[in-house]
Design a protein around this motif. Structure first.
Motif, mmCIF file in Angstrom:
data_model
loop_
_atom_site.group_PDB
_atom_site.id
_atom_site.type_symbol
_atom_site.label_atom_id
_atom_site.label_comp_id
_atom_site.label_asym_id
_atom_site.label_seq_id
_atom_site.Cartn_x
_atom_site.Cartn_y
_atom_site.Cartn_z
ATOM 1 N N SER A 7 62.868 42.475 53.255
ATOM 2 C CA SER A 7 63.315 42.164 54.620
ATOM 3 C C SER A 7 62.148 41.713 55.489
ATOM 4 O O SER A 7 62.270 40.768 56.284
ATOM 5 N N TYR A 8 61.016 42.391 55.361
ATOM 6 C CA TYR A 8 59.830 41.995 56.119
ATOM 7 C C TYR A 8 59.434 40.554 55.798
ATOM 8 O O TYR A 8 59.161 39.744 56.693
ATOM 9 N N LEU A 68 61.810 38.076 57.299
ATOM 10 C CA LEU A 68 61.587 37.924 58.734
ATOM 11 C C LEU A 68 60.355 37.072 59.024
ATOM 12 O O LEU A 68 60.277 36.391 60.056
ATOM 13 N N VAL A 105 69.102 42.709 56.771
ATOM 14 C CA VAL A 105 67.806 42.325 57.344
ATOM 15 C C VAL A 105 67.795 42.572 58.843
ATOM 16 O O VAL A 105 66.799 43.066 59.404
ATOM 17 N N ALA A 112 65.215 45.026 60.558
ATOM 18 C CA ALA A 112 64.291 44.434 61.534
ATOM 19 C C ALA A 112 64.094 45.366 62.713
ATOM 20 O O ALA A 112 62.978 45.502 63.242
#
Length: 520
Positions: free
Chosen positions: A460-461, A464, A480, A484
């Motif tokens: 997810s990081y 992003l 995500v 976040a």
């Protein structure tokens, strides 16, 4: 407030877990169960009156199986049996696990094999309904009936032992009963053995593990889907052909098609659905063969549910009260071998799920290095901004934490059920060690949840931070977005993983609704 009405019909393992987890559930025995209990008790009383020698009814236990107990001593013997077996050690079970033990034993009574009186079974229902929380040590059972755990419950029922009060303090069992408005139970002949001789810890706590394992089947597919999105953006991967219906139809492995379908659902509406001419023809096996690994895991979770429901709906008592023939018969149904092996196999399956997850995390590490280098370069060119930029990083050694968790999963995958010594003068010369296998499985579940949460956070990081703006799948986009918010708070690594576990559970429940609802 829910109601759990126990009759003579099939009982669902998931409903047992739900009722154990919710102390507002009202538990009751319906008329069918009460009628069967009366018939079962009638067999015990008729057998006792006949003078027939029956194990535990009018004999000692274990190596004393052929030593008679005089009729005048039978009632005192019931108390002695409970006191003798109340020998567990180790940390106490939490309230939910304690409730699961009591509920599983109550369901066992209702099957008609134990020969307890209806009022004894009803007393156990009232322990649940009135919030009595016995102090049940977690260690001491070798899996040939969970004698020590059930003796801790029985001791409180008799007004002995210890329990927790409403504030969580240990109090004498007699006080816990008085606070709940209950008088101590006076066991009748043969009831003490019925109270302690069952697999209610392995079965009851096993239903709680089942719920967590079902969540893990979804979490594994969520983490995998996020990693597929990530390697598509950073490494030219994300080939979805291994998840296609054609591949799944080619080999009928239970659970495999469900895992692949879950991934397709999570990625639906996103960039990966369109076949890219530049996509790699094959991703690494930790991606490409994940449906096979996750599917095998799903299959074992289904097998665990079946094994639990065999125990819940069967009669594991020894001696068995056979209502149809009117006899009491010695046997070995208290040996839950199928259940123990289910616990064993699932730990091995979780280690394989963990191996794939950790390998995917490793492949997400090079993009993290590139992002850190980019951030550091930006910080160097913008005086005063270095601290803020560096704080935005994902904790850099989460991969190392994942590697440590994987090592733990591999260690926990070792057999637990082969280690029991012979006991009771070599009469009890084989045991299942089901409780140990379960307790090791609980540790594996915890490690696997953390490992998969790290994978989901890492992917997810990177998503992003990705410079390309290709759309995420409907499911992966939701996850995500939720993660976040967690990442934006910049918690410590430990808190980050714990919060991610909660967020991922909630997201999975939203993405795959209706999978936990069961009725008896």
């Amino acid at each position: 407030m829910g109601t759990f009405s126990i009759g003579t019909g099939t009982v669902s393992a998931l409903l047992v877990a739900e009722a154990a987890a919710d102390p507002t559930f009202h538990v009751e025995l319906n008329q069918d169960a009460l009628n069967l209990l009366r018939r079962s008790r009638g067999v015990v009383e008729k057998t006792a009156a006949s003078g027939q020698r029956v194990y535990g009814l009018n004999t000692l236990l274990g190596s004393g199986r052929d030593t008679d107990v005089e009729e005048k001593s039978l009632l005192a013997y019931q108390v002695q049996v409970v006191r003798y077996h109340n020998s567990g050690v180790g940390p106490y079970l939490d309230r939910t696990a304690a409730r699961s033990v009591i509920l599983a034993r109550l369901i066992g009574f209702s099957r008609g094999g134990s020969g307890v009186r209806p009022e004894t079974a009803a007393f156990y229902a009232e322990l649940l309904n009135r919030g009595v929380f016995p102090a049940i040590p977690s260690e001491g059972s070798v899996g040939s009936s969970d004698l020590t755990q059930l003796a801790a419950v029985a001791a409180v029922a008799l007004g002995e032992g210890e329990a927790f009060d409403a504030s969580g303090l240990l109090v004498p069992g007699a006080k816990a009963l008085a606070d709940a408005g209950l008088q101590p139970l006076q066991p009748a002949a043969g009831e003490a053995l019925a109270l302690v001789s069952a697999n209610a810890f392995s079965v009851g706590a096993g239903t709680l593990a089942l719920v967590r394992l079902r969540h893990l089947t979804r979490l594994a597919d969520v983490a995998l889907s996020l990693s597929l999105e990530t390697i598509a953006r950073y490494d030219g991967g994300g080939n979805l052909s291994p998840f296609s219906p054609a591949i799944q139809a080619a080999k009928a492995v239970d659970g495999q098609g469900d895992s692949a379908a879950a991934v397709r659902r999570l990625l639906s509406g996103g960039w990966l659905e369109d076949v890219r001419p530049e996509v790699s023809v094959q991703d690494a096996l930790s991606f490409r063969a994940a449906p096979q690994t996750h599917g095998a895991f799903r299959s074992l979770v289904s097998q665990l549910r079946s094994a639990l429901e065999v125990e819940l709906n069967g009669r594991g008592d020894n001696p068995l009260v056979d209502v149809e023939s009117g006899a009491m018969v010695s046997g070995g149904n208290f040996q839950p071998m199928q259940l123990a092996l289910s616990f064993e196999g699932l730990r091995l399956a979780l280690a394989h799920v963990g191996i794939s997850s950790e390998r995917r995390i490793a492949k997400l590490y090079p993009p993290q290095r590139a992002i850190r280098a980019r951030h550091l370069a930006a910080a160097s060119s913008e005086p005063g901004s270095a601290s803020a930029l560096i704080q935005e990083e994902l904790p850099g050694l989460l991969w190392y934490s994942a590697a440590g968790l994987l090592a733990e999963l591999k260690f926990l995958a070792a057999p637990a059920t082969l280690g029991a010594p012979t006991l009771s003068a070599d009469v009890e010369d084989h045991s299942t060690l089901a409780p140990l296998a379960l307790q090791q499985l609980e540790k594996s579940i915890d490690a696997a949840e953390k490992l998969l949460a790290i994978e989901a956070l890492t992917a997810s990081y990177l998503l992003l931070e990705a410079e390309a703006a290709q759309p995420l799948g409907n499911g992966t986009g939701l996850v995500v977005g939720r993660l976040a918010d967690v990442l934006a708070d910049r918690p410590s690594a430990a808190e980050l993983v714990e919060r991610a576990r909660t967020v991922l559970r909630e997201a999975a429940d939203q993405l795959f609704p209706g999978t936990e609802e069961e009725t008896a």
